[in-house]
Design a protein around this motif. Structure first.
Motif, PDB file in Angstrom:
ATOM      1  N   GLY A  73       0.771  -1.241   0.000  1.00  0.00           N
ATOM      2  CA  GLY A  73       0.000   0.000   0.000  1.00  0.00           C
ATOM      3  C   GLY A  73       0.801   1.289   0.000  1.00  0.00           C
ATOM      4  N   ALA A  74       2.101   1.223   0.195  1.00  0.00           N
ATOM      5  CA  ALA A  74       2.911   2.450   0.217  1.00  0.00           C
ATOM      6  C   ALA A  74       3.006   3.041  -1.187  1.00  0.00           C
ATOM      7  N   ARG A  75       2.903   4.343  -1.256  1.00  0.00           N
ATOM      8  CA  ARG A  75       3.114   5.051  -2.513  1.00  0.00           C
ATOM      9  C   ARG A  75       4.264   6.053  -2.355  1.00  0.00           C
ATOM     10  N   ARG A  76       4.610   6.343  -1.110  1.00  0.00           N
ATOM     11  CA  ARG A  76       5.739   7.217  -0.805  1.00  0.00           C
ATOM     12  C   ARG A  76       6.538   6.604   0.339  1.00  0.00           C
ATOM     13  N   LEU A  77       7.852   6.754   0.266  1.00  0.00           N
ATOM     14  CA  LEU A  77       8.735   6.343   1.358  1.00  0.00           C
ATOM     15  C   LEU A  77       9.534   7.556   1.794  1.00  0.00           C
ATOM     16  N   ARG A  78       9.846   7.614   3.063  1.00  0.00           N
ATOM     17  CA  ARG A  78      10.702   8.678   3.587  1.00  0.00           C
ATOM     18  C   ARG A  78      11.839   8.043   4.366  1.00  0.00           C
ATOM     19  N   MET A  79      12.969   8.757   4.360  1.00  0.00           N
ATOM     20  CA  MET A  79      14.132   8.269   5.107  1.00  0.00           C
ATOM     21  C   MET A  79      15.026   9.451   5.432  1.00  0.00           C
ATOM     22  N   LYS A  80      15.519   9.498   6.668  1.00  0.00           N
ATOM     23  CA  LYS A  80      16.492  10.507   7.066  1.00  0.00           C
ATOM     24  C   LYS A  80      17.878   9.933   6.810  1.00  0.00           C
ATOM     25  N   ARG A  81      18.725  10.753   6.191  1.00  0.00           N
ATOM     26  CA  ARG A  81      20.086  10.319   5.865  1.00  0.00           C
ATOM     27  C   ARG A  81      21.059  11.414   6.264  1.00  0.00           C
ATOM     28  N   ALA A  82      22.223  11.020   6.780  1.00  0.00           N
ATOM     29  CA  ALA A  82      23.264  11.987   7.089  1.00  0.00           C
ATOM     30  C   ALA A  82      23.579  12.784   5.832  1.00  0.00           C
ATOM     31  N   LYS A  83      23.937  14.048   6.002  1.00  0.00           N
ATOM     32  CA  LYS A  83      24.179  14.931   4.849  1.00  0.00           C
ATOM     33  C   LYS A  83      25.131  14.340   3.818  1.00  0.00           C
ATOM     34  N   ARG A  84      26.092  13.539   4.258  1.00  0.00           N
ATOM     35  CA  ARG A  84      27.080  12.988   3.321  1.00  0.00           C
ATOM     36  C   ARG A  84      26.544  11.780   2.542  1.00  0.00           C
ATOM     37  N   HIS A  85      25.318  11.340   2.840  1.00  0.00           N
ATOM     38  CA  HIS A  85      24.728  10.177   2.158  1.00  0.00           C
ATOM     39  C   HIS A  85      23.563  10.607   1.271  1.00  0.00           C
ATOM     40  N   ARG A  86      23.358   9.825   0.218  1.00  0.00           N
ATOM     41  CA  ARG A  86      22.246  10.049  -0.698  1.00  0.00           C
ATOM     42  C   ARG A  86      21.214   8.934  -0.515  1.00  0.00           C
ATOM     43  N   MET A  87      20.067   9.102  -1.142  1.00  0.00           N
ATOM     44  CA  MET A  87      19.047   8.060  -1.165  1.00  0.00           C
ATOM     45  C   MET A  87      18.672   7.826  -2.613  1.00  0.00           C
ATOM     46  N   PRO A  88      19.081   6.681  -3.178  1.00  0.00           N
ATOM     47  CA  PRO A  88      18.742   6.412  -4.584  1.00  0.00           C
ATOM     48  C   PRO A  88      17.240   6.564  -4.827  1.00  0.00           C
ATOM     49  N   PHE A  89      16.903   7.183  -5.948  1.00  0.00           N
ATOM     50  CA  PHE A  89      15.529   7.402  -6.383  1.00  0.00           C
ATOM     51  C   PHE A  89      14.805   8.470  -5.566  1.00  0.00           C
ATOM     52  N   GLY A  90      15.477   9.076  -4.588  1.00  0.00           N
ATOM     53  CA  GLY A  90      14.830  10.023  -3.687  1.00  0.00           C
ATOM     54  C   GLY A  90      15.087  11.480  -4.003  1.00  0.00           C
ATOM     55  N   ILE A  92      15.262  15.285  -1.812  1.00  0.00           N
ATOM     56  CA  ILE A  92      15.295  15.899  -0.481  1.00  0.00           C
ATOM     57  C   ILE A  92      14.052  16.760  -0.307  1.00  0.00           C
ATOM     58  N   ILE A  93      13.306  16.504   0.786  1.00  0.00           N
ATOM     59  CA  ILE A  93      12.111  17.305   1.067  1.00  0.00           C
ATOM     60  C   ILE A  93      12.316  18.204   2.279  1.00  0.00           C
ATOM     61  N   GLU A  94      13.366  17.930   3.059  1.00  0.00           N
ATOM     62  CA  GLU A  94      13.669  18.759   4.220  1.00  0.00           C
ATOM     63  C   GLU A  94      15.161  18.678   4.501  1.00  0.00           C
ATOM     64  N   GLU A  95      15.806  19.840   4.620  1.00  0.00           N
ATOM     65  CA  GLU A  95      17.232  19.874   4.914  1.00  0.00           C
ATOM     66  C   GLU A  95      17.446  20.239   6.367  1.00  0.00           C
ATOM     67  N   GLY A  96      18.301  19.469   7.042  1.00  0.00           N
ATOM     68  CA  GLY A  96      18.660  19.755   8.421  1.00  0.00           C
ATOM     69  C   GLY A  96      20.133  20.113   8.501  1.00  0.00           C
ATOM     70  N   THR A  97      20.611  20.369   9.708  1.00  0.00           N
ATOM     71  CA  THR A  97      22.016  20.736   9.856  1.00  0.00           C
ATOM     72  C   THR A  97      22.934  19.535   9.697  1.00  0.00           C
ATOM     73  N   VAL A  98      22.501  18.351  10.130  1.00  0.00           N
ATOM     74  CA  VAL A  98      23.337  17.152  10.026  1.00  0.00           C
ATOM     75  C   VAL A  98      22.724  16.046   9.178  1.00  0.00           C
ATOM     76  N   GLU A  99      21.420  16.146   8.896  1.00  0.00           N
ATOM     77  CA  GLU A  99      20.774  15.127   8.081  1.00  0.00           C
ATOM     78  C   GLU A  99      19.683  15.751   7.222  1.00  0.00           C
ATOM     79  N   ASN A 100      19.355  15.052   6.152  1.00  0.00           N
ATOM     80  CA  ASN A 100      18.279  15.462   5.253  1.00  0.00           C
ATOM     81  C   ASN A 100      17.180  14.409   5.283  1.00  0.00           C
ATOM     82  N   THR A 101      15.956  14.847   5.027  1.00  0.00           N
ATOM     83  CA  THR A 101      14.846  13.913   4.873  1.00  0.00           C
ATOM     84  C   THR A 101      14.594  13.744   3.385  1.00  0.00           C
TER      85      THR A 101
END
Length: 121
Positions: A73-90, A92-101
């Motif tokens: 049933g999921a149509r969207r996934l979210r994941m927080k990642r440290a700034k130095r990491h990416r998320m394939p196919f993703g 960024i919807i929110e930028e933080g000081t040490v991590e992005n969503t």
């Protein structure tokens, strides 16, 4: 004086899960060693948050995980990642000081054609 009986209703809701990635024929039932593990928290009926990922995933296994969550049933996934990491196919919807969503549009990532409503508004 008669004691009042309070009526209660309970509801059981499965909001979290764990996904394991096994090499070859490994399985949870056999308690095989796994290559990767990630926790899933359902934020809504169609959006899941992935967290606590550890291990080896790779694009092929990520797409298998995406397909399984899409099937559920999921149509969207979210994941927080440290700034130095990416998320394939993703994206960024929110930028933080040490991590992005990051957010992944599953139909797009899985290349699933969704039917658009052709009914005029």
């Amino acid at each position: 004086m008669a004691e009042k009986t309070l009526m209660s209703t309970i509801a059981y809701c499965e909001k979290s899960a764990t996904i394991y990635v096994y090499a070859g024929d490994g399985s949870f039932e056999e308690r095989s060693d796994y290559d990767g593990v990630v926790s899933v928290f359902w934020e809504s009926d169609d959006c899941a948050l992935l967290y606590g990922a550890n291990g080896i995933f790779g694009r092929k296994n990520l797409l298998k995980i995406f397909a399984e969550l899409y099937r559920r049933g999921a149509r969207r996934l979210r994941m927080k990642r440290a700034k130095r990491h990416r998320m394939p196919f993703g994206t960024i919807i929110e930028e933080g000081t040490v991590e992005n969503t990051w957010e992944i549009d599953l139909p797009k990532a899985l290349n699933i054609q969704t039917k658009q409503s052709t009914t005029p508004a």
